[in-house]
Design an enzyme around this catalytic site. Sequence first.
Site, PDB file in Angstrom:
ATOM      1  CG  HIS A   1       5.350  -2.216  10.112  1.00 17.66           C
ATOM      2  ND1 HIS A   1       6.688  -2.570  10.183  1.00 17.66           N
ATOM      3  CD2 HIS A   1       5.288  -1.230   9.170  1.00 17.66           C
ATOM      4  CE1 HIS A   1       7.386  -1.819   9.336  1.00 17.66           C
ATOM      5  NE2 HIS A   1       6.559  -1.002   8.717  1.00 17.66           N
TER       6      HIS A   1
ATOM      7  CE1 TYR B   1       8.974   5.126   3.263  1.00  9.00           C
ATOM      8  CE2 TYR B   1       7.507   7.021   3.065  1.00  9.00           C
ATOM      9  CZ  TYR B   1       7.904   5.874   3.727  1.00  9.00           C
ATOM     10  OH  TYR B   1       7.232   5.467   4.848  1.00  9.00           O
TER      11      TYR B   1
ATOM     12  CG  ASN C   1       8.450  -2.084   0.279  1.00 11.30           C
ATOM     13  OD1 ASN C   1       7.883  -2.168   1.367  1.00 11.30           O
ATOM     14  ND2 ASN C   1       9.023  -0.962  -0.142  1.00 11.30           N
TER      15      ASN C   1
ATOM     16  CG  HIS D   1      11.140  -2.394   4.423  1.00  7.06           C
ATOM     17  ND1 HIS D   1       9.790  -2.284   4.226  1.00  7.06           N
ATOM     18  CD2 HIS D   1      11.346  -3.564   5.039  1.00  7.06           C
ATOM     19  CE1 HIS D   1       9.207  -3.356   4.726  1.00  7.06           C
ATOM     20  NE2 HIS D   1      10.125  -4.156   5.224  1.00  7.06           N
ATOM     21  CG  LEU D   2      11.551   2.314  -0.929  1.00  7.14           C
ATOM     22  CD1 LEU D   2      10.241   3.046  -1.153  1.00  7.14           C
ATOM     23  CD2 LEU D   2      12.454   2.443  -2.134  1.00  7.14           C
ATOM     24  CB  SER D   3      12.614   4.222   5.098  1.00  3.22           C
ATOM     25  OG  SER D   3      11.591   3.343   5.527  1.00  3.22           O
TER      26      SER D   3
ATOM     27  N   PRO E   1       0.789  -1.230   0.000  1.00  4.74           N
ATOM     28  CG  PRO E   1      -0.156  -1.147   2.104  1.00  4.74           C
ATOM     29  CD  PRO E   1       0.509  -2.089   1.149  1.00  4.74           C
ATOM     30  CG  ASN E   2      -0.333   4.396   1.206  1.00  6.38           C
ATOM     31  OD1 ASN E   2      -1.283   4.886   0.608  1.00  6.38           O
ATOM     32  ND2 ASN E   2      -0.427   3.957   2.444  1.00  6.38           N
TER      33      ASN E   2
ATOM     34  NE  ARG F   1       1.245  13.736  -0.241  1.00  3.91           N
ATOM     35  CZ  ARG F   1       0.188  13.877   0.526  1.00  3.91           C
ATOM     36  NH1 ARG F   1      -0.142  12.907   1.359  1.00  3.91           N
ATOM     37  NH2 ARG F   1      -0.540  14.962   0.498  1.00  3.91           N
TER      38      ARG F   1
ATOM     39  CD  GLU G   1      10.726  -7.590   5.604  1.00  2.00           C
ATOM     40  OE1 GLU G   1      11.060  -8.673   6.161  1.00  2.00           O
ATOM     41  OE2 GLU G   1      10.193  -6.657   6.206  1.00  2.00           O
TER      42      GLU G   1
ATOM     43  NE  ARG H   1      10.401   5.855   8.616  1.00  4.25           N
ATOM     44  CZ  ARG H   1       9.406   5.775   7.731  1.00  4.25           C
ATOM     45  NH1 ARG H   1       9.407   4.808   6.819  1.00  4.25           N
ATOM     46  NH2 ARG H   1       8.423   6.641   7.747  1.00  4.25           N
TER      47      ARG H   1
ATOM     48  NE  ARG I   1       7.126   4.299   9.820  1.00  5.11           N
ATOM     49  CZ  ARG I   1       6.017   4.429   9.087  1.00  5.11           C
ATOM     50  NH1 ARG I   1       5.629   3.456   8.288  1.00  5.11           N
ATOM     51  NH2 ARG I   1       5.295   5.524   9.146  1.00  5.11           N
TER      52      ARG I   1
ATOM     53  CB  ALA J   1       1.664   0.276   6.354  1.00  2.00           C
TER      54      ALA J   1
END
Length: 150
Positions: free
Chosen positions: A81, A24, A75, A101-103, A11-12, A19, A99, A108, A112, A78
């Site tokens: 988690h 990201y 990826n 993740h960008l960040s 998602p997202n 943004r 797996e 964080r 997360r 959200a």
Amino acid sequence: MSSKVLILNGPNLNMLGTREVEIYGKDTLADIEAKVRARADGTAMEIDFRQSNSEAELVDWIQQAQGIFDGIIINAGAYTHTSIAILDALNMVDLPIIEVHLSNIFRRESFRKESYIADAANGLITGFGGTGYLLALEAMSELTDTGTQI
Ligand code: CA2
């Protein structure tokens, strides 16, 4: 022999580049897909790159992967988690799973820092932006070439 790699985005992630670029990065998901395809070009890897905002659709795609794909890079956004459903689906398929993740999820918010997905994954790449997908592809080529699951 060629290997087919399913790359799933949760998602997202379709909103990347619009943004929160400080977290990201500036790349859109289409930019990342293009880089992944360019990297896979000329190798024995065939890429299927998908995004969904729906947990159910991600679960369906994972369930359908067995027998069609040789590995999954995910990826889960959200859902990383929260989703026992995605974890269960990943545990059901007998494929190497990486797996991404960008960040850096460990730098964080505390919510997360836990990944349900990690329990099913061969390895986790986090914090390298879109480059993480290329690193995952590299690792996947090792896993599928040798047939060993580190
Ligand atoms: O760092 C990652 O790749 C994440 O999987 C990204 C997820 C986040 O929930 C995970 O904790 C870590 C969120 C993706 C949201 O993407 C956005 C894109 C543009 C604008 C806002 C959010």
